[in-house]
Design a protein around this motif. Sequence first.
Motif, PDB file in Angstrom:
ATOM      1  N   UNK A   1      26.513  24.538  48.747  1.00 46.91           N
ATOM      2  CA  UNK A   1      27.725  24.802  48.937  1.00 46.91           C
ATOM      3  C   UNK A   1      28.001  23.863  50.216  1.00 46.91           C
ATOM      4  N   UNK A   2      27.042  23.441  51.208  1.00 45.49           N
ATOM      5  CA  UNK A   2      27.508  22.680  52.564  1.00 45.49           C
ATOM      6  C   UNK A   2      27.615  21.203  51.686  1.00 45.49           C
ATOM      7  N   UNK A   3      27.032  20.683  50.811  1.00 44.88           N
ATOM      8  CA  UNK A   3      26.951  19.303  50.392  1.00 44.88           C
ATOM      9  C   UNK A   3      28.412  19.131  49.686  1.00 44.88           C
ATOM     10  N   UNK A   4      28.951  20.359  49.023  1.00 44.55           N
ATOM     11  CA  UNK A   4      30.288  20.102  48.598  1.00 44.55           C
ATOM     12  C   UNK A   4      31.281  20.144  49.693  1.00 44.55           C
ATOM     13  N   UNK A   5      31.203  20.925  50.892  1.00 49.06           N
ATOM     14  CA  UNK A   5      32.166  20.840  52.012  1.00 49.06           C
ATOM     15  C   UNK A   5      31.983  19.417  52.327  1.00 49.06           C
ATOM     16  N   UNK A   6      30.813  18.924  52.566  1.00 47.53           N
ATOM     17  CA  UNK A   6      30.694  17.467  53.131  1.00 47.53           C
ATOM     18  C   UNK A   6      31.467  16.434  52.455  1.00 47.53           C
ATOM     19  N   UNK A   7      31.159  16.574  50.960  1.00 48.58           N
ATOM     20  CA  UNK A   7      31.982  15.752  50.144  1.00 48.58           C
ATOM     21  C   UNK A   7      33.387  15.636  50.127  1.00 48.58           C
ATOM     22  N   UNK A   8      33.995  16.891  50.310  1.00 56.66           N
ATOM     23  CA  UNK A   8      35.245  17.161  50.700  1.00 56.66           C
ATOM     24  C   UNK A   8      35.925  16.405  51.866  1.00 56.66           C
ATOM     25  N   UNK A   9      35.089  16.452  53.050  1.00 55.35           N
ATOM     26  CA  UNK A   9      35.313  15.799  54.057  1.00 55.35           C
ATOM     27  C   UNK A   9      35.419  14.361  53.747  1.00 55.35           C
ATOM     28  N   UNK A  10      34.299  13.721  53.077  1.00 54.34           N
ATOM     29  CA  UNK A  10      34.128  12.034  53.083  1.00 54.34           C
ATOM     30  C   UNK A  10      34.906  11.647  51.714  1.00 54.34           C
TER      31      UNK A  10
END
Length: 494
Positions: free
Chosen positions: A13-22
């Motif tokens: 879920x943190x990787x998905x959040x980071x992808x949303x930022x990037x």
Amino acid sequence: MSDLLGGAALLVVSAAAAASILLPAGRLRSAAMLFAVVCFPVLILADQWNSAQISDLRDDPARLVALAVAAVAAAAVLAAAFRRWPASLPLAIVLALPFRIPLHAGGDTANLLVPLYLVIGGGVLATAARTLGRPSPVTGPAGQAAVWLPRVLAGVVVLYALQSLYSPDLSKSIQNVCFFLVPFSLAYALLRDVDWDRRLLTAVLLVVAVEAVAFVIVGSVEYVTESLFWNDQVIRSNDFHTYFRVNSIFWDPNIYGRYLALAIVIVMSALLWARERRIQALLATLVAILWLGLVPTFSQSSFAALLGGLAVLAALRWSVRWTAAAVAVAAVAGAIAVIFIGGSSSLNPSRLNVDTGGRANLVSGGAELFARRPVWGYGAGSFPAAYREHIATRKAPVSVSHTEPVTVAAEQGVIGLAAYAALIICALWTMGAGLFASRAESAGQFVGRAAVLATFVALLVHTMAYAGFYEDPITWVLLAVGASLAGSAVREPA
């Protein structure tokens, strides 16, 4: 839920959040945002499934389903509104920032940012409905500062998740990620591509002003009647003090004071560059009202934050050199005043701890934890557990050190401190790039960027005495607005 499964889900879920930022606006980012907005409530529910807070819901499936349906319905209604009126999304996020809803379950109460979560959910649904099935738009140059900020911010989110894996309290780490980092990452993604023109910035100022005045009215009623709506700890402390602290709708007087201090900085940004006397008089009156509301909080950290934000505005409006000199003189005078008023006893560690409400011991304890594990720390979210195990002489309730760098150092070591420092440097670089050189007299974009920079500095100052840098959604909103304004300044120079 086992630690292995919880840690793996936390990373995903943190990787998905980071992808949303990037990721740039488009199908991939919408998919990542949808995945994150669905997964983070499921993860927190799974982690807390056997806790007292969830026991009532677990034993009443109909109530749990009803709450889930109500949340989805509310998010869907908001999504429809945001699709019809896109400008309402950033205004709704700003409007929802201060509100926490007390949820009672299992004999305990949790104050959650439920309105903000619903707005974020609606924003994600609206964005997905608009972009899924369509090609990603081509974006223009954003400048080096605005490019690096999301990279560093995404790195902070992923690093926090990785350092949660060896925390002695993985459940606390999951709560921090799911209640703060993931939803706030989505808020950043939603706000980053907003066109922050003069009309929208003015609307944001109006929303902040109306809300702040409403909070001051509530706080004034509390002060006159000497009664608070909630927080038994503050109510009890008022019984033993010669002064009466108010908290308005906020749980803590310091958080209420933080909000008012930031609001004053925003209003002052508009006041310093306003040209019409009628607008100047209106804004000056508003500042006076907010100041009267700030005083009965007796929040020293909020007063310091206000001074920090005003110093940035003074440097932008007049002179960096003279402002720096004034700040240095004020700092020296303040230190002398404290020593003079408190006498030699003010330098005594025990006396200092009493005067700071126990924060001195928390800071020194955090420094000791950092000294024991200086490289990687005890793990993200570990401060309460690590402090109670290694430092505290009694099992007192501990949340954070109340000083953000100390908390980061104890939990994440030098690695986390480097990421924290990089984020602050990159944020200041993004928000301040070109501002001091141009000193534009425009009442539009320049004033908006000045307000964001000054408010961010004020927030930083407050977190030095009260922590809450990553956990405050205002931080993420300021980062998003600052990045957006910096990017538009590169694409469309004044």
